[in-house]
Design a protein around this motif. Structure first.
Motif, short mmCIF file in Angstrom:
data_model
loop_
_atom_site.label_atom_id
_atom_site.label_comp_id
_atom_site.label_asym_id
_atom_site.label_seq_id
_atom_site.Cartn_x
_atom_site.Cartn_y
_atom_site.Cartn_z
N LYS A 273 -5.94 7.10 0.57
CA LYS A 273 -5.53 6.26 -0.57
C LYS A 273 -4.47 6.97 -1.41
O LYS A 273 -4.60 7.10 -2.64
N PHE B 41 -17.30 4.45 4.04
CA PHE B 41 -17.15 3.04 4.44
C PHE B 41 -16.65 2.96 5.88
O PHE B 41 -17.25 2.29 6.74
N TYR B 42 -15.55 3.65 6.16
CA TYR B 42 -14.94 3.54 7.50
C TYR B 42 -15.79 4.25 8.56
O TYR B 42 -15.70 3.93 9.74
N LEU C 174 -4.81 -5.15 9.32
CA LEU C 174 -4.18 -4.73 8.06
C LEU C 174 -3.83 -3.25 8.08
O LEU C 174 -3.07 -2.77 7.23
N THR D 102 -5.60 -0.64 7.37
CA THR D 102 -6.11 0.18 6.25
C THR D 102 -6.94 1.35 6.79
O THR D 102 -7.48 1.28 7.90
N ASP D 103 -7.01 2.40 6.01
CA ASP D 103 -7.90 3.51 6.36
C ASP D 103 -8.35 4.20 5.07
O ASP D 103 -8.07 3.70 3.98
N LEU E 58 -10.48 -5.80 9.40
CA LEU E 58 -9.50 -4.97 8.68
C LEU E 58 -8.44 -4.39 9.60
O LEU E 58 -7.35 -4.01 9.14
N HIS F 70 -7.24 -3.38 -5.12
CA HIS F 70 -8.04 -2.38 -4.41
C HIS F 70 -9.46 -2.42 -4.96
O HIS F 70 -9.66 -2.38 -6.17
N THR F 71 -10.42 -2.49 -4.03
CA THR F 71 -11.82 -2.52 -4.46
C THR F 71 -12.59 -1.46 -3.70
O THR F 71 -13.32 -1.78 -2.75
N PRO F 72 -12.42 -0.21 -4.10
CA PRO F 72 -13.25 0.82 -3.46
C PRO F 72 -14.70 0.45 -3.69
O PRO F 72 -15.04 -0.11 -4.72
N ARG G 103 0.82 -1.21 0.00
CA ARG G 103 0.00 0.00 0.00
C ARG G 103 0.85 1.27 0.00
O ARG G 103 0.32 2.37 -0.05
N GLU H 3 -14.48 5.71 0.57
CA GLU H 3 -13.84 5.02 1.69
C GLU H 3 -14.14 5.71 3.02
O GLU H 3 -14.29 5.05 4.04
N TRP I 79 -16.61 -6.36 10.01
CA TRP I 79 -15.76 -6.03 8.87
C TRP I 79 -14.61 -5.11 9.31
O TRP I 79 -13.44 -5.35 9.01
N1 IYR Z 1 -12.14 -0.92 0.52
C1 IYR Z 1 -11.61 -0.49 1.81
C2 IYR Z 1 -11.70 -1.53 2.86
C3 IYR Z 1 -11.05 -2.83 2.62
C4 IYR Z 1 -11.82 -3.94 2.45
C5 IYR Z 1 -11.24 -5.16 2.31
I1 IYR Z 1 -12.42 -6.80 2.19
C6 IYR Z 1 -9.84 -5.30 2.31
O1 IYR Z 1 -9.25 -6.54 2.17
C7 IYR Z 1 -9.06 -4.18 2.48
C8 IYR Z 1 -9.68 -2.92 2.63
C9 IYR Z 1 -10.17 0.01 1.63
O2 IYR Z 1 -9.61 -0.14 0.56
O3 IYR Z 1 -9.62 0.56 2.56
#
Ligand code: IYR
Length: 219
Positions: free
Chosen positions: A115, A93-94, A109, A111-112, A106, A167-169, A37, A90, A102
């Motif tokens: 991006k 989402f968060y 990992l 993530t936040d 995460l 990446h799957t926004p 990332r 995002e 969920w």
């Molecule tokens: N799309 C968000 C959250 C996210 C979802 C999954 I499932 C992941 O494996 C990693 C992140 C993001 O990109 O932060």
């Protein structure tokens, strides 16, 4: 009805090592693939990207319809537009769209909603799934097909010494708008491609791969 035509299978890949060894050697390459990332802005040539996409496009697909498009973005303004739209999704989402389980999944990992990689990585390959062929005809198993192509894309990039991020926004509809894609294409996956940043860190949690006896059943 058209009679199928066949030609002899000639252009065969013959590894220099027997299958057991070749399989191990490839595993030793692929097991080092890590989702990254933090990207470097170090450039990657267009020719490289073309070769990665050519590999992805060699994937099998339902009735060989090849229901995919790979939109390769290096233009800074377009990358910025994608980043801005992705970060807006995002943040939502968060801030609540994701349920507690969920978000907890995460957490390891790290993530936040930031991006930065969408602007920093030299290329964003936006993979689209065709839900109708370009001529309006049917496609078959498009999700499976484009998933296979995406897997080859990641393997090709890794094999070339480049890092990727799947990446799957969510939702991804903005990608169709920003990239002005036609109605038969649906965003499937966004893959930043480049070199890892100097001092790039990766989460420990993502290192664990299920052991063979958990993923493989022999009968
Ligand atoms: N799309 C968000 C959250 C996210 C979802 C999954 I499932 C992941 O494996 C990693 C992140 C993001 O990109 O932060």
């Amino acid at each position: 009805m058209t009679t199928p035509r066949f030609v002899p299978l000639t252009d065969v890949h013959r590894p220099s090592a027997p299958p057991e060894e070749a399989a191990l050697a490839f595993y030793e390459v692929m097991r080092r693939r890590r989702t990254v990332r933090e990207f470097s802005s170090r450039p990657v040539s267009r020719t490289t990207i073309e070769r990665l996409v050519a590999t992805a496009g060699s994937a099998p697909s339902g009735a060989n319809k090849q229901p995919w498009r790979f939109v390769c973005v290096s233009d800074p303004q377009t990358k910025r537009a994608i980043r801005e739209a992705a970060e807006a999704e995002e943040r939502a989402f968060y801030a609540g769209r994701a349920n507690a389980e969920w978000l907890a999944d995460l957490e390891p990992l790290g993530t936040d909603a930031d991006k930065a990689f969408l602007e920093v990585a030299p290329w964003l390959i936006v993979v689209f799934k065709l839900v109708r062929a370009d001529d309006g005809g049917q496609v078959y198993y498009p999700t499976e097909s484009v998933g296979l192509a995406a897997g080859l894309l990641l393997a090709a990039a890794h094999h070339a010494g480049l890092a990727t991020l799947t990446h799957t926004p969510s939702p991804m509809a903005f990608l169709s708008e920003v990239l002005q894609r036609p109605d038969n294409e649906r965003p499937f996956l966004l893959v930043p491609v480049g070199y890892p940043a100097e001092g790039c860190r990766v989460p420990v949690a993502a290192l664990r791969r299920k052991p063979l006896d958990e993923i493989m059943v022999v009968r």
